[in-house]
Design a protein around this motif. Structure first.
Motif, PDB file in Angstrom:
ATOM      1  N   ARG A  19       0.854  -1.180   0.000  1.00 13.19           N
ATOM      2  CA  ARG A  19       0.000   0.000   0.000  1.00 13.19           C
ATOM      3  C   ARG A  19       0.894   1.235   0.000  1.00 13.19           C
ATOM      4  O   ARG A  19       1.873   1.290   0.746  1.00 13.19           O
ATOM      5  CB  ARG A  19      -0.910   0.027   1.225  1.00 13.19           C
ATOM      6  CG  ARG A  19      -1.885  -1.138   1.332  1.00 13.19           C
ATOM      7  CD  ARG A  19      -2.948  -1.049   0.242  1.00 13.19           C
ATOM      8  NE  ARG A  19      -3.916  -2.129   0.365  1.00 13.19           N
ATOM      9  CZ  ARG A  19      -3.790  -3.318  -0.209  1.00 13.19           C
ATOM     10  NH1 ARG A  19      -2.703  -3.581  -0.924  1.00 13.19           N
ATOM     11  NH2 ARG A  19      -4.705  -4.240  -0.062  1.00 13.19           N
ATOM     12  N   ALA A  79       5.318   8.336   1.189  1.00 13.65           N
ATOM     13  CA  ALA A  79       4.047   9.021   1.438  1.00 13.65           C
ATOM     14  C   ALA A  79       4.217  10.103   2.494  1.00 13.65           C
ATOM     15  O   ALA A  79       3.654  11.194   2.380  1.00 13.65           O
ATOM     16  CB  ALA A  79       2.988   8.007   1.867  1.00 13.65           C
ATOM     17  N   TYR A 211      -6.161  14.034   2.008  1.00 17.65           N
ATOM     18  CA  TYR A 211      -5.934  12.835   1.196  1.00 17.65           C
ATOM     19  C   TYR A 211      -4.526  12.300   1.414  1.00 17.65           C
ATOM     20  O   TYR A 211      -4.316  11.089   1.538  1.00 17.65           O
ATOM     21  CB  TYR A 211      -6.164  13.153  -0.277  1.00 17.65           C
ATOM     22  CG  TYR A 211      -5.884  11.993  -1.197  1.00 17.65           C
ATOM     23  CD1 TYR A 211      -6.718  10.869  -1.213  1.00 17.65           C
ATOM     24  CD2 TYR A 211      -4.783  12.004  -2.043  1.00 17.65           C
ATOM     25  CE1 TYR A 211      -6.458   9.798  -2.040  1.00 17.65           C
ATOM     26  CE2 TYR A 211      -4.519  10.937  -2.879  1.00 17.65           C
ATOM     27  CZ  TYR A 211      -5.361   9.837  -2.880  1.00 17.65           C
ATOM     28  OH  TYR A 211      -5.091   8.769  -3.700  1.00 17.65           O
ATOM     29  N   ARG A 215      -3.414   8.650   2.923  1.00 20.66           N
ATOM     30  CA  ARG A 215      -2.485   7.725   2.266  1.00 20.66           C
ATOM     31  C   ARG A 215      -1.362   7.322   3.209  1.00 20.66           C
ATOM     32  O   ARG A 215      -0.912   6.175   3.189  1.00 20.66           O
ATOM     33  CB  ARG A 215      -1.907   8.367   1.010  1.00 20.66           C
ATOM     34  CG  ARG A 215      -2.911   8.568  -0.093  1.00 20.66           C
ATOM     35  CD  ARG A 215      -2.321   8.484  -1.471  1.00 20.66           C
ATOM     36  NE  ARG A 215      -1.116   9.258  -1.648  1.00 20.66           N
ATOM     37  CZ  ARG A 215      -0.443   9.318  -2.796  1.00 20.66           C
ATOM     38  NH1 ARG A 215      -0.864   8.645  -3.842  1.00 20.66           N
ATOM     39  NH2 ARG A 215       0.644  10.057  -2.905  1.00 20.66           N
ATOM     40  N   THR A 218      -2.771   4.760   5.567  1.00 23.83           N
ATOM     41  CA  THR A 218      -2.960   3.493   4.852  1.00 23.83           C
ATOM     42  C   THR A 218      -1.615   2.784   4.638  1.00 23.83           C
ATOM     43  O   THR A 218      -1.511   1.571   4.814  1.00 23.83           O
ATOM     44  CB  THR A 218      -3.634   3.731   3.497  1.00 23.83           C
ATOM     45  OG1 THR A 218      -4.911   4.371   3.701  1.00 23.83           O
ATOM     46  CG2 THR A 218      -3.844   2.416   2.763  1.00 23.83           C
TER      47      THR A 218
END
Length: 227
Positions: A19, A79, A211, A215, A218
């Motif tokens: 992910r 990320a 957002y 991420r 996640t």
């Protein structure tokens, strides 16, 4: 297609187990596939059948449950860096845009005169909170860059930043809502195109930050297992 079979099944499972940022994830999976194909071809040249060579290459590479955590950590760091950079650059820039809008807004003085006494302190509080969010982004960007080798749990740093963003959002929304009410509508910019544009930019920035934080959460939520 050359290499179709055991190796393709393996990299498909690896891709499903990971992910994080899509472009980096696909690059990592493609790199793993290329390495496996090179190993399989070398083994095939040594005399193994193609399928046996692919199985041997996959076995040598390691089970997904063993190699995926390292891949996942890299995705989480990527990320986190993206979110940190977004905060470090975007939030102060948005604050600067609003400051400039207020300075050039034709009736800014009139708006201030008609607002309640708490309006200016709250507006300054919003600016300070935004600058603090930008500072947090800068510190995190430094930690996940040059300081990455010195921290044992980058996952914790990334999750803390993401949770901070999600926690700051309702506070910002509440304060900005109060400013909107205090200004008698939409900060006095209802018929002022630059102010309306700045509002749209702010909404887009908030959406992108949320957002990006999602991420990060996640990408650092769990340790991948074999698909």
């Amino acid at each position: 297609m050359a290499g179709a079979g055991v190796i393709d099944d393996y990299v498909t499972g690896l891709n499903r187990a990971l992910r994080g940022p899509r472009s980096l994830r696909l690059d990592m999976v493609a790199e793993a596939r290329d390495g496996l194909l090179d190993t399989a071809e070398a083994m095939q040249d040594a005399g193994l059948e193609r399928e046996a060579a692919e199985r041997a290459a996959v076995e040598e590479f390691g089970p997904i449950r063993e190699i995926a955590p390292d891949y996942q950590e890299r995705l989480g760091v990527a990320a986190g860096r993206r979110l940190a950079a977004m905060l470090f650059v975007g939030v102060p820039l948005t604050t600067l845009v609003w400051s400039m809008i207020w300075k050039v807004f034709p009736t800014a003085g009139t708006v201030y005169e008609s607002t309640p006494a708490w309006f200016v302190p709250v507006a300054r509080g919003v600016d300070m909170l935004q600058l603090f969010i930008g500072l947090m982004g800068g510190v995190t960007l430094l930690v996940l860059g040059r300081g990455l080798r010195r921290i044992r749990r980058p996952r914790l740093v990334i999750r803390c930043l993401a949770l901070f963003v999600w926690g700051a959002f309702p506070v910002m929304a509440l304060l900005c809502g109060a400013l909107m009410v205090g200004s008698g509508g939409s900060f006095g910019f209802g018929d002022y195109p630059p102010g309306m544009a700045a509002s749209l930019v702010s909404y887009a920035a908030w959406t992108a930050q949320l957002y990006g934080a999602l991420r990060c959460l996640t990408a650092t939520r769990h340790t991948p297992a074999a698909a």
